[in-house]
Design a protein around this motif. Structure first.
Motif, PDB file in Angstrom:
ATOM      1  N   GLU A  83      27.336   2.773   2.926  1.00 59.10           N
ATOM      2  CA  GLU A  83      26.184   1.890   3.094  1.00 59.10           C
ATOM      3  C   GLU A  83      26.490   0.792   4.109  1.00 59.10           C
ATOM      4  N   ILE A  86      25.913   2.303   7.500  1.00 58.55           N
ATOM      5  CA  ILE A  86      24.470   2.441   7.730  1.00 58.55           C
ATOM      6  C   ILE A  86      23.859   1.091   8.091  1.00 58.55           C
ATOM      7  N   ARG A  87      24.198   0.033   7.333  1.00 57.20           N
ATOM      8  CA  ARG A  87      23.667  -1.311   7.608  1.00 57.20           C
ATOM      9  C   ARG A  87      24.169  -1.844   8.946  1.00 57.20           C
ATOM     10  N   HIS A  89      24.993  -0.166  11.612  1.00 60.71           N
ATOM     11  CA  HIS A  89      24.254   0.502  12.692  1.00 60.71           C
ATOM     12  C   HIS A  89      22.803   0.026  12.748  1.00 60.71           C
ATOM     13  N   ARG A  90      22.194  -0.164  11.578  1.00 64.17           N
ATOM     14  CA  ARG A  90      20.811  -0.651  11.537  1.00 64.17           C
ATOM     15  C   ARG A  90      20.699  -2.010  12.244  1.00 64.17           C
ATOM     16  N   ASN A  91      21.673  -2.876  12.005  1.00 64.40           N
ATOM     17  CA  ASN A  91      21.638  -4.200  12.634  1.00 64.40           C
ATOM     18  C   ASN A  91      21.898  -4.135  14.130  1.00 64.40           C
ATOM     19  N   MET A  94      20.103   0.986  15.406  1.00 61.22           N
ATOM     20  CA  MET A  94      20.261   2.435  15.294  1.00 61.22           C
ATOM     21  C   MET A  94      20.048   2.874  13.856  1.00 61.22           C
ATOM     22  N   SER A  95      19.402   4.018  13.705  1.00 63.03           N
ATOM     23  CA  SER A  95      19.180   4.602  12.397  1.00 63.03           C
ATOM     24  C   SER A  95      20.281   5.620  12.118  1.00 63.03           C
ATOM     25  N   MET A  96      20.765   5.654  10.889  1.00 58.14           N
ATOM     26  CA  MET A  96      21.827   6.592  10.541  1.00 58.14           C
ATOM     27  C   MET A  96      21.621   7.073   9.119  1.00 58.14           C
ATOM     28  N   SER A  97      21.653   8.392   8.944  1.00 50.85           N
ATOM     29  CA  SER A  97      21.537   8.974   7.608  1.00 50.85           C
ATOM     30  C   SER A  97      22.871   8.835   6.874  1.00 50.85           C
TER      31      SER A  97
END
Length: 121
Positions: A83, A86-87, A89-91, A94-97
């Motif tokens: 997680e 994921i966070r 990359h989001r910041n 970028m989106s990441m599964s």
């Protein structure tokens, strides 16, 4: 590269303190070790905040549920390394599964072999 299965438990249990620090650095934050051997980094990887060293990775915590998890002392969130990736990359926009985050962790730490499987040594 093969899109082979990644054993989540095998990968996560193989991560050393150095691997976690490398992941934090790769996502754009510095980190330092506290007196108990836990890692501290900036909160912007958690939620975009700019609080220095208020995001902790409890590597050595013996009691409670935070061992092997991040805890943000600004927003109160607690989560694992997947997680966190994921966070992070989001910041960065970028989106990441979840699966891609596992592959990124394995690749970034050198634990992904040429067949897409997690290395054991």
């Amino acid at each position: 590269m093969n899109n082979g299965y990644i054993d989540r438990e095998k990968l996560l249990s193989s991560l050393s303190k150095e691997d976690i620090a490398h992941i934090i650095n790769e996502l754009g934050s510095d980190c330092k070790e506290d007196s108990q051997g836990n890692l501290c980094c900036s909160t912007f990887l958690c939620h975009g905040g700019d609080s220095p060293y208020k995001l902790m990775y409890y590597f050595n915590k013996d009691e409670g549920d935070n061992k092997g998890r991040f805890y943000c002392y600004t927003c109160g969130s607690s989560y694992d390394i997947v997680e966190f990736v994921i966070r992070g990359h989001r910041n960065q926009g970028m989106s990441m599964s979840y699966y891609k985050a596992l592959r990124w962790i394995a690749s970034t730490t050198g634990k992904l072999d040429i067949y897409g499987k997690v290395k054991t040594t």
